[in-house]
Scaffold this active site. Sequence first.
Site, PDB file in Angstrom:
ATOM      1  N   GLU A  50      53.375 -26.230 -63.310  1.00  0.00           N
ATOM      2  CA  GLU A  50      52.765 -27.530 -62.989  1.00  0.00           C
ATOM      3  C   GLU A  50      53.817 -28.596 -62.710  1.00  0.00           C
ATOM      4  O   GLU A  50      53.661 -29.429 -61.820  1.00  0.00           O
ATOM      5  CB  GLU A  50      51.865 -27.992 -64.144  1.00  0.00           C
ATOM      6  CG  GLU A  50      50.953 -29.169 -63.809  1.00  0.00           C
ATOM      7  CD  GLU A  50      51.582 -30.539 -63.998  1.00  0.00           C
ATOM      8  OE1 GLU A  50      51.002 -31.531 -63.533  1.00  0.00           O
ATOM      9  OE2 GLU A  50      52.675 -30.625 -64.598  1.00  0.00           O
ATOM     10  N   GLU A  75      45.940 -32.335 -69.951  1.00  0.00           N
ATOM     11  CA  GLU A  75      47.178 -33.113 -69.965  1.00  0.00           C
ATOM     12  C   GLU A  75      47.073 -34.135 -71.095  1.00  0.00           C
ATOM     13  O   GLU A  75      45.976 -34.446 -71.563  1.00  0.00           O
ATOM     14  CB  GLU A  75      47.369 -33.828 -68.621  1.00  0.00           C
ATOM     15  CG  GLU A  75      47.627 -32.887 -67.446  1.00  0.00           C
ATOM     16  CD  GLU A  75      49.070 -32.372 -67.370  1.00  0.00           C
ATOM     17  OE1 GLU A  75      49.877 -32.678 -68.272  1.00  0.00           O
ATOM     18  OE2 GLU A  75      49.385 -31.648 -66.418  1.00  0.00           O
TER      19      GLU A  75
HETATM   20 ZN   LIG Z   1      51.762 -32.042 -67.713  1.00  0.00          ZN
END
Ligand SMILES: [Zn+2]
Length: 426
Positions: free
Chosen positions: A175, A200
């Site tokens: 990511e 997140e």
């Molecule tokens: Zn992240």
Amino acid sequence: MGIARTALCTAMWMMGAAGLAAPAHAAPADEALRSAATKEQPAVIDTLRELVTTESGSTDHEGVATVMTYLEQRLRTLDANVDRVASATGGPDLVRGVFTGNGALKVMLIAHADTVYDRGTLAKEPYHQKGNLLYGPGIADDKGGIAVILHAMALLKARGWSDYAVVTVLFNPDEEIGSPGSGETIATLAAEHDVVLSFEPSPAKAVIEHEGVLLSAAGTSQVRMTVQGLSAHAGAAPEQGRNALVELAHQVLQTKDVAAGVPGAQLNWTTASAGTARNQIPERAEAGGDVRVMQADSNDNLLAALQAKVKESPLVPDTTTTVTLEPLRPIYVAGERGRALADLARAIYGELDGRTLLMHPTTNGGTDAGFAGRSGKAAVLEGLGLAGWGYHARNEYIEIDSIPPRLYLASRMLIELGKRAHAPSR
Ligand SMILES: [Zn+2]
């Protein structure tokens, strides 16, 4: 990700604060779940320690693969059907755990196993606890998100929850470098689910007072500017050359503010190269730029504006300047259905003695929620990981007291989404 650093500026804080009020008539908490989430805290800390003490910078393929093997085992322990999905770029595999229930909900939970930190960072910034804060590279972004997913599923398993058709857990390895090997997989799998929850981190309460979720994030693109000139001896016959480096410098300056006139676009030139020998007029020069887009048409409009600008007034005659733009990560916009998920999250937080949940409008940092929402098929909500700060910076930490409420939130959301997914009776 980056809700990092300055992305959440004061203005956003204010916007988030606009939604401060807890629901007027908060429903009572699911006390059994609340108690289980509280009791789970030490186990979450154990998981965080194990995850953080295995370094997994995005380009440290061995480290990332070690974390993936660990996650594969953890998912097996939870009785998931576990497999691996190959990375499109040949990096470490993604790990997928599939739980099959007997309800109607199809939901995917995503978090990433890589960090921005090179191997050796842990020696300088060791894992440690100080009061309510737990420190370690990648602990918030995004190992905290992984821990919330694993332990929410553990709580639900202990409860015997099966009110879903499928829960897919997907951990990706890249990511922090834009998900080049996993983005398409995320987009494809997301389209097979009704809901995608992305884990997140939430900004720390020490920074923004309350935990939150995220409603949009910029898309990321890359621009390249290439100048073709003509080489010549730099000492004996420079006039016969067409200096690509000089033209590139001119064009970079000409275009540096072009994005300001394109709604939803931001461009910063970040890389450049030209020439191979001191004594040769360079015939080729290239610059690269980082682009953030907040509107669907920003990429096309920015490219058109750049192409028009470079043609307008070249400096070095007989040179050709070309501009290309490559979209990397799609924009994430919660939209109506994502906002409904955020409203549900806020109501669930309200069950915890009226606990406040902020809705952060946006960030210029990209997230995999963009890939998850690309097809428009799944409702997507971002920011369900632990509260923390210092990501992409130094001394990254999570707030320990965010563990029980975030676990409660993730598990209660799944329970509630499971109920809501039942087809209306005929
Ligand atoms: Zn992240």
